[in-house]
Design an enzyme around this catalytic site. Structure first.
Site, PDB file in Angstrom:
ATOM      1  N   ARG A   1      -8.434  -0.268  16.441  1.00 34.41           N
ATOM      2  CA  ARG A   1      -8.702  -0.058  15.025  1.00 34.41           C
ATOM      3  C   ARG A   1      -9.611  -1.224  14.640  1.00 34.41           C
ATOM      4  NH1 ARG A   1      -4.314   0.862  10.189  1.00 34.41           N
ATOM      5  NH2 ARG A   1      -4.839  -1.301   9.781  1.00 34.41           N
TER       6      ARG A   1
ATOM      7  N   LYS B   1       0.814  -1.233   0.000  1.00 33.04           N
ATOM      8  CA  LYS B   1       0.000   0.000   0.000  1.00 33.04           C
ATOM      9  C   LYS B   1       0.840   1.272   0.000  1.00 33.04           C
ATOM     10  CE  LYS B   1      -0.611  -0.051   4.981  1.00 33.04           C
ATOM     11  NZ  LYS B   1      -1.416  -0.565   6.100  1.00 33.04           N
TER      12      LYS B   1
HETATM   13  C1  LIG Z   1      -0.467  -1.287   6.722  1.00 35.49           C
HETATM   14  C2  LIG Z   1      -0.803  -2.577   7.340  1.00 35.49           C
HETATM   15  C3  LIG Z   1       0.198  -3.529   7.536  1.00 35.49           C
HETATM   16  C4  LIG Z   1       1.667  -3.287   7.237  1.00 35.49           C
HETATM   17  O1  LIG Z   1       2.220  -2.440   8.215  1.00 35.49           O
HETATM   18  P1  LIG Z   1       3.799  -2.121   8.251  1.00 35.49           P
HETATM   19  O2  LIG Z   1       3.989  -1.377   9.525  1.00 35.49           O
HETATM   20  O3  LIG Z   1       4.101  -1.316   7.037  1.00 35.49           O
HETATM   21  O4  LIG Z   1       4.502  -3.426   8.244  1.00 35.49           O
HETATM   22  C5  LIG Z   1      -0.187  -4.759   8.053  1.00 35.49           C
HETATM   23  N1  LIG Z   1      -1.463  -5.028   8.356  1.00 35.49           N
HETATM   24  C6  LIG Z   1      -2.457  -4.138   8.176  1.00 35.49           C
HETATM   25  C7  LIG Z   1      -3.850  -4.520   8.509  1.00 35.49           C
HETATM   26  C8  LIG Z   1      -2.163  -2.876   7.673  1.00 35.49           C
HETATM   27  O5  LIG Z   1      -3.144  -1.992   7.498  1.00 35.49           O
END
Ligand SMILES: *Cc1c(COP(=O)(O)O)cnc(C)c1O
Length: 355
Positions: A128, A35
């Site tokens: 969240r 993302k």
């Molecule tokens: C963005 C996200 C991740 C990845 O997080 P990082 O800190 O970049 O490793 C993993 N799980 C969910 C649900 C996310 O939204």
């Protein structure tokens, strides 16, 4: 053309291999998260080349771009009710926290003649996504198991994203325990128990992830070689995968302090300025908040002070630099997570693959 985002694919792959080997040593499977880079196909392919078999993104629009990359695709944000059809079309797996959405996914999968995999999220304190009532999660697991066109793939949790609550051994044990309860209820094993994101790396390295947790979803650690708990770079990681070049459009000697009556900035705050003297060499670069994030960027040249940025101007003080800058010269910034995300999202920034 400038501004230009340089992506060092060789260094990226080194980071991915490094993190993958650390995870493998702890029997943790990785879902590589794209993302931050708008679902870039090149980056996703680099993940796969470096040994990642599962890819995840928060947006369907990004997963669509990964059509030609062979890996299991995860939607890692719970689907909107309006996108369940697209979800079963473009994602093999989605994370979920509402049974109503899972029922809609089941219907959409029936229509598409597919089977869609569901991961149920538990909220372990970050407030969240996810069930906070674990009995409700168990009931959702039972119902998901009974729906014919969805498969209960496993469970997951996400921490350190909203409230910045850290993963700890107790929370990981709790997730393992929820997994075991579901396995008892369904009389079978769950394939995935996904313990979190890059904030879990440090805990993993210290042996704080129990056997029952077998997967992580990793973005920042793969892209930047950085773990999220203490925010340190992993030994041997590359920190220069993403750099941004911008061009100097004005170079003049100006005072460090502005003159006139000072008002409020765009956030309603009163700006503050540091007095560095009357004559400072100031450079303006053609780059702005629309293209990068100042707080997560730093000039590669240690002699440059970043003074501030508006939507499309970056103000620098280059007085103390050892380099003799001229109009038209290029200044390079080393980017962190949010800055890379902005640069990727900005259509004004050219993307260039190097290395
Ligand atoms: C963005 C996200 C991740 C990845 O997080 P990082 O800190 O970049 O490793 C993993 N799980 C969910 C649900 C996310 O939204």
């Amino acid at each position: 053309m400038y501004p230009c985002l340089n992506v060092n694919i060789g260094h990226l792959k080194e980071n991915v291999r490094l993190v993958r080997e650390l995870c493998e040593a702890h029997s943790i499977q990785i879902t590589g998260i794209t993302k931050c880079v708008c679902g870039s196909e090149v980056i996703a392919q680099a993940f796969v080349d470096a040994g990642i078999h599962m890819l995840g993104d928060a947006r369907i629009a990004n997963l669509k771009k990964l059509k030609h990359v062979s890996a299991e695709k995860w939607l890692i944000r719970p689907p909107m009710l309006c996108e369940v059809e697209e979800t079963v079309l473009w994602a093999d797996v989605s994370v979920n926290s509402e049974i109503e959405v899972i029922r809609a996914l089941n219907q959409a999968a029936r229509t598409a003649k597919k089977c869609h995999k569901v991961i149920l999220m538990a909220d372990l304190g970050d407030i969240r996504e996810g069930f906070t009532d674990y009995q409700e999660l168990l009931r959702a697991a039972k119902e998901t198991e009974e729906l014919p066109f969805v498969e209960l793939y496993g469970i997951g949790t996400n921490l350190t994203c909203f409230s910045f609550i850290q993963p700890d051994p107790e929370k990981m044990k709790k997730l393992e325990e929820i997994g075991k309860e579901i396995e008892q209820l369904l009389q079978r094993k769950l394939k995935i128990v996904s313990g979190g994101n890059s904030a879990n790396i440090d805990l993993m390295l210290h042996g704080g992830i129990p056997k029952g947790v077998n997967a992580l979803r990793l973005g920042e650690s793969l892209l930047f070689g950085r773990e999220r708990a203490n925010y340190t770079y992993l030994p041997g990681s590359r920190q220069d995968v993403f750099t941004l070049d911008c061009q100097i459009i004005e170079l003049k000697e100006k005072p460090s302090l502005p003159w006139g009556n000072v008002g409020k900035d765009s956030y309603g705050n009163s700006p503050r300025f540091v007095d560095r003297g009357e004559k400072r060499l100031k450079a303006i670069c053609a780059l702005g908040r629309q293209d990068f994030d100042m707080e997560t960027s730093r000039p590669v040249d240690p002699g440059i002070i970043m003074l501030g940025a508006s939507s499309d101007h970056l103000m620098l003080d280059v007085t103390d630099s050892k380099n003799r800058y001229a109009l038209g010269d290029v200044v390079t910034l080393q980017l962190g997570y949010f800055s890379t995300m902005r640069a990727y999202t900005s259509s004004y920034v050219e993307k260039r693959i190097i290395g």
